[in-house]
Every structure is written in C-alpha cells, then in structure tokens.
Design a protein around this motif. Sequence first.
Motif, PDB file in Angstrom:
ATOM      1  N   ILE A 132      -1.693   0.456   7.179  1.00 25.70           N
ATOM      2  CA  ILE A 132      -1.889   0.097   5.777  1.00 25.70           C
ATOM      3  C   ILE A 132      -0.595   0.358   5.019  1.00 25.70           C
ATOM      4  O   ILE A 132       0.037   1.409   5.170  1.00 25.70           O
ATOM      5  N   ALA A 133      -0.222  -0.603   4.173  1.00 28.62           N
ATOM      6  CA  ALA A 133       1.003  -0.489   3.383  1.00 28.62           C
ATOM      7  C   ALA A 133       0.785  -1.079   2.000  1.00 28.62           C
ATOM      8  O   ALA A 133      -0.248  -1.689   1.715  1.00 28.62           O
ATOM      9  N   ALA A 158      -0.505   4.669   8.143  1.00 32.23           N
ATOM     10  CA  ALA A 158      -0.047   4.092   6.875  1.00 32.23           C
ATOM     11  C   ALA A 158       1.426   4.386   6.643  1.00 32.23           C
ATOM     12  O   ALA A 158       1.951   5.402   7.109  1.00 32.23           O
ATOM     13  N   ALA A 161       1.065   6.429   0.702  1.00 34.61           N
ATOM     14  CA  ALA A 161      -0.263   6.598   0.093  1.00 34.61           C
ATOM     15  C   ALA A 161      -0.179   6.675  -1.427  1.00 34.61           C
ATOM     16  O   ALA A 161      -1.062   7.225  -2.076  1.00 34.61           O
ATOM     17  N   ALA A 175      -0.499   1.315  -2.072  1.00 31.80           N
ATOM     18  CA  ALA A 175      -1.241   1.437  -0.814  1.00 31.80           C
ATOM     19  C   ALA A 175      -2.374   2.461  -0.871  1.00 31.80           C
ATOM     20  O   ALA A 175      -3.348   2.351  -0.133  1.00 31.80           O
ATOM     21  N   ILE A 179      -6.033   2.470   1.155  1.00 30.55           N
ATOM     22  CA  ILE A 179      -6.405   3.561   2.062  1.00 30.55           C
ATOM     23  C   ILE A 179      -7.721   4.184   1.616  1.00 30.55           C
ATOM     24  O   ILE A 179      -8.634   4.402   2.426  1.00 30.55           O
ATOM     25  N   LEU A 190      -7.402   8.784   7.314  1.00 26.59           N
ATOM     26  CA  LEU A 190      -6.057   8.410   7.737  1.00 26.59           C
ATOM     27  C   LEU A 190      -5.526   9.443   8.719  1.00 26.59           C
ATOM     28  O   LEU A 190      -5.619  10.651   8.485  1.00 26.59           O
ATOM     29  N   LEU A 193       0.625   9.500   8.250  1.00 20.66           N
ATOM     30  CA  LEU A 193       1.327   8.980   7.079  1.00 20.66           C
ATOM     31  C   LEU A 193       2.825   9.124   7.331  1.00 20.66           C
ATOM     32  O   LEU A 193       3.305  10.233   7.584  1.00 20.66           O
TER      33      LEU A 193
END
Length: 278
Positions: A132-133, A158, A161, A175, A179, A190, A193
Amino acid sequence: MAHSIDGFVFDLDGTVYLGDRALPGAVETIATLRAQGRRVLFVSNKPLEPRQNYAAKLTRLGIPTGADDVITSGYVLGYHLAREYPTLRYYVVGEQALLDELRGHGLDIAGEFDAQNPKEVIQPDGIDAVVIAFDRTLDYRKLNTAYQALLNGARFFATNADKMCPMPGGGIPDAGATIAALEHITGRQLELLAGKPSLLIMQVALDRLGLTADRCMMIGDRLETDMRMGQQAGMVTAAVMTGASTREDVARMERPPDLVLDGIKDLPEALAALENSE
C-alpha cells in the motif's frame, strides 16, 4: 551538546518546500550547512516520483542535489523486499513511479485483474503480498483486489502511513487512510512499514551519511513520523511549524523535540545556540 552535529536529514514536504515553492530560508539554510562542511540528506515518505525527480526539483528550487542525496519510502521498500522477500509476487496499490521503482529492484509486480468485475469478488490468483502506498489513482478495483488478497493470506506491506500530505491551502488523503481502511475491513494488521517512522528508512539514511545517529539531526514537520523516528534512532530532533504540526501539538507530546522552530530559516541560529549550550 558535547560535540557538533555533522549530518542533517531533512523531510521535504512541509519542511523544505510546499508545493512548487521553497519555504522561506530553505535555500539559504541548506547552503550554510553545506558551506560549513556538514552532510545533508533528504528523506521523503512520498513514493510518487523516483529519487532523481526529487533531486531535480530541489535543484530547480535553488538547492543543488543529486539522486544519491535523496531517499524515498519506495526506494527503501524495494531495497528491503529485494533482499528479504525476492521471490514473492506483489500487488501494489500505488502509482506508476512506485511500480517502476519496485520492478527496478527485480521484484515481480502483478497487474490489474482487468477481466474480473471490480464490483464482485475478485480472485487474486498468485498474489503473495500487498503493498500500500500514497495513490491518487485509488479506485474500487484496487481496494477490492487488495482486500481479497489480504483475506487469502497475502503479506501486508506499505511504503508509508501518513494520514495526509501537506499541500498549498491544506492537505490531501495519503496512504494512512488506505491502510486503516484495509486493516478495518480485513482484521489484518500492517506487517512492514518502509517509510517514516520506521527505522528501516533511517538506517539507510545513516549508512548514506556515514555517521552515528548522535551526530545527526532530523528536521521535519510531522511529530508522529519525523520526530518519532529521529528520537527512536537517537538523533537530535527539530520540528518546524510550516507543515502538518502546530505548537499546540508539540505541547501535548510526552517527549517534545529538542528544537521547535517556526521554520527552516531559524535552524542556523538555533543550531549555534544548541551546540554552544555546553
């Protein structure tokens, strides 16, 4: 202070510039530090551009910078995954620059499942991990695909965050919102990171500077990322009030930064006072 500070790690958005303009004093402050023989590095949680683009922007704003002087969360994630999980197949909720960055590290990036209806249950065949970005192209297909992959047991990584990205006139969702949504609807947490406040990104920065943390300062506008990371690493910290945080936010902190500045323009004077305090 028992010794001088020889290395400086600057956040970018809200610290050095805002949008397409350098913040007051940024050009002069960084030029002063460099003229004193101190090392300067720039760190960004934004995975929206390759490092050379951020370097080009800084140079255009009057701060000559090479790509090796910039570290992004996308670069750190790709660097780490290529060494720790090189055989996984990744589904990325992110923009094209991040896909290119991760592929540049030799990682296998899955495409979109275009043959499947995004309004129905997508079968995320072959996805081993979800990344995730910050993604300004986020749509329901991406959210649904990531959701289904996580339900099927994919790893959960990710770049950053951040809740919001500072922009002229305010901020836009980052992001952290994606998240949080996926953690809420999947019950997953998550796992990794890469960006601030992770010490992964700070270790890369310290390696690049070639200095120990106690000889470096972290300068940024975010208390929960920039200041937290600097403190955890053992660096001197300086918060600027030109981005995401306010002095009221600082007053609520259990452990405030070493310096609280109106802006980067105040750093040279505050630094001199700090180094001469003992």
